[in-house]
Scaffold this motif. Structure first.
Motif: not given
Length: 425
Positions: A43, A81, A83-84, A86-87, A103-104, A283-284, A287, A289
């Motif tokens: 990334s 990623t 982020r992906q 974690n979801a 998380d990028a 994860h929230r 992580v 922003p």
């Protein structure tokens, strides 16, 4: 045809001959086998030019998602990623045991550069890896684990992209959990005095020090068997988007435009830290922003050296002919056995220094590198440093073992680039 590429921090760039976006293992293998020079580039969140591709760049954005789930073992495609991931894990009722605050990154890029979070009883992300599949220089797909090609596994978990292109990663996850997050202002000396105790009794501890003052933000995150009670959407937006990104970004721009204000602005930021107390899915909490761009150097030092390094760093900051606007970050990790892990063989403290993009940083970073180097500090593979293979060899007991495995996996140097030439020889 290739297109110009620049990393997130604008500290590295490349003009590859072409960019490939393989969507299957067969396509990935064909790209690798047919190229004389190839680099996976993740990334672009490394601050070094580790991902710069002089020949063919492999972008794995079409190679994402979960491949297999077996209990808490999750196999994921390498271009996914964090982020992906974690979801996807959230839907499965699973989570990563530890994470950093960005998380990028792709899964492969994060483990390959030694990405980590904080926790005295926890290791970096690579310690959660139980198996890898890689495409080697000849296009062959191989699997490695602690029992299958163990030397390739020891090297590949933090492999710098030097051994091959990772196809899949099998992670040992944990059942999803809630973290109780407590963040509040403190004083540096007081935090350091109790730091060893805090890291022993709390799951995840870190602090951010405003270097022109003695003020810190102390973060203590602990697993709890209680339901989530997150910040409201309004407060989360205000805290993270308005204050930590919007307002702080404006402060950084002012410091860049009027350098004489930097020290004062840094002290003011340190005095305005607010408290937070909430519970949320892991994860929230891990992580945060990050929209304000900066440059960064980070060194892993022995835990026993943390106080000495920070004392020297405080003195060095006072001697700088420019100010520092972005806080210093301090985290910890348990030692591990991964050959090129920055925590190999020792419990570790991580100290990261930053500067807003476009502001002077070289003397600051060089002073920090000298201080960390005096105690055997190891630079983060994805963050700015000046070390070469000659110095790094003395910091890693298995450095030459890694080079030997690399020579077998990539005998012609197909995966090399100038950064790898510098750090691996």
């Amino acid at each position: 045809m290739g297109t110009p590429w620049t990393n997130w921090a604008r500290t590295a760039s490349a003009n590859p001959h072409r960019v490939e976006h393989p969507a299957s293992v067969d396509e990935l293998a064909a790209v690798v086998a047919g190229a004389s020079s190839v680099r996976p580039r993740g990334s672009g969140h490394s601050f070094t030019d580790i991902a710069a591709a002089p020949g063919v760049a492999v972008d794995l954005d079409a190679w994402t998602g979960v491949v297999d789930v077996s209990g808490t073992l999750v196999t994921v495609r390498s271009g996914t990623t964090l982020r992906q991931l974690n979801a996807l894990l959230d839907v499965l009722g699973l989570a990563m045991a530890n994470l950093g605050d960005i998380d990028a990154q792709t899964v492969a890029g994060a483990i390959s550069t030694g990405t980590h979070g904080t926790g005295a009883k926890l290791g970096g992300l690579a310690t959660q890896v139980v198996a890898l599949e890689l495409v080697l220089a000849d296009g062959s797909l191989v699997r490695c684990s602690a029992d299958e090609r163990p030397e390739l596994f020891h090297a590949g978990r933090v492999g710098l992209g030097a051994l091959g292109v990772i196809s899949t990663v099998t992670l040992r996850c944990v059942p999803a959990f809630v973290l109780h997050a407590r963040e509040f202002p403190g004083r540096l000396d007081a935090v350091l005095e109790e730091f060893d105790h805090l890291t022993a009794v709390e799951d995840h501890v870190e602090f951010h020090w405003f270097p022109h003052s003695d003020r810190v933000i102390l973060k203590r995150n602990n697993r709890v068997d209680r339901p989530a009670a997150p910040l409201s959407a309004v407060r989360r937006f205000y805290e993270y988007e308005v204050m930590e990104n919007g307002a702080f970004g404006l402060v950084c721009k002012l410091a860049k435009a009027v350098p004489a204000t930097t020290r004062t602005l840094n002290r003011v930021c340190g005095s305005l830290v607010s408290e937070r107390d909430y519970r949320d899915v892991s994860h929230r909490v891990f992580v945060t922003p990050r929209r304000v761009r900066f440059v960064e150097a980070e060194y892993a030092v022995p835990r026993s050296s943390l106080h000495d390094v920070l004392r020297e760093l405080r003195a060095a900051v006072a001697r700088l002919d420019h100010g520092v606007i972005v806080p210093v970050e301090v985290r910890v990790a348990q030692g591990d056995d991964i050959w090129l892990s920055t925590a190999h063989g020792r419990d570790t403290a991580y100290i990261a220094v930053h500067q807003y993009l476009g502001m002077p940083y070289r003397r600051y970073f060089d002073a920090f590198e000298r201080i960390a180097g005096a105690v055997g500090g190891r630079p983060h593979w994805g963050k700015m440093h000046n070390l070469t293979a000659d110095t790094l060899r003395g910091l890693y007991p298995h450095f030459d073992d890694f080079r030997r495995v690399r020579a077998t996996a990539d005998p012609t140097g197909k995966f090399s680039n100038p950064y790898l030439d510098r750090v691996l020889g």
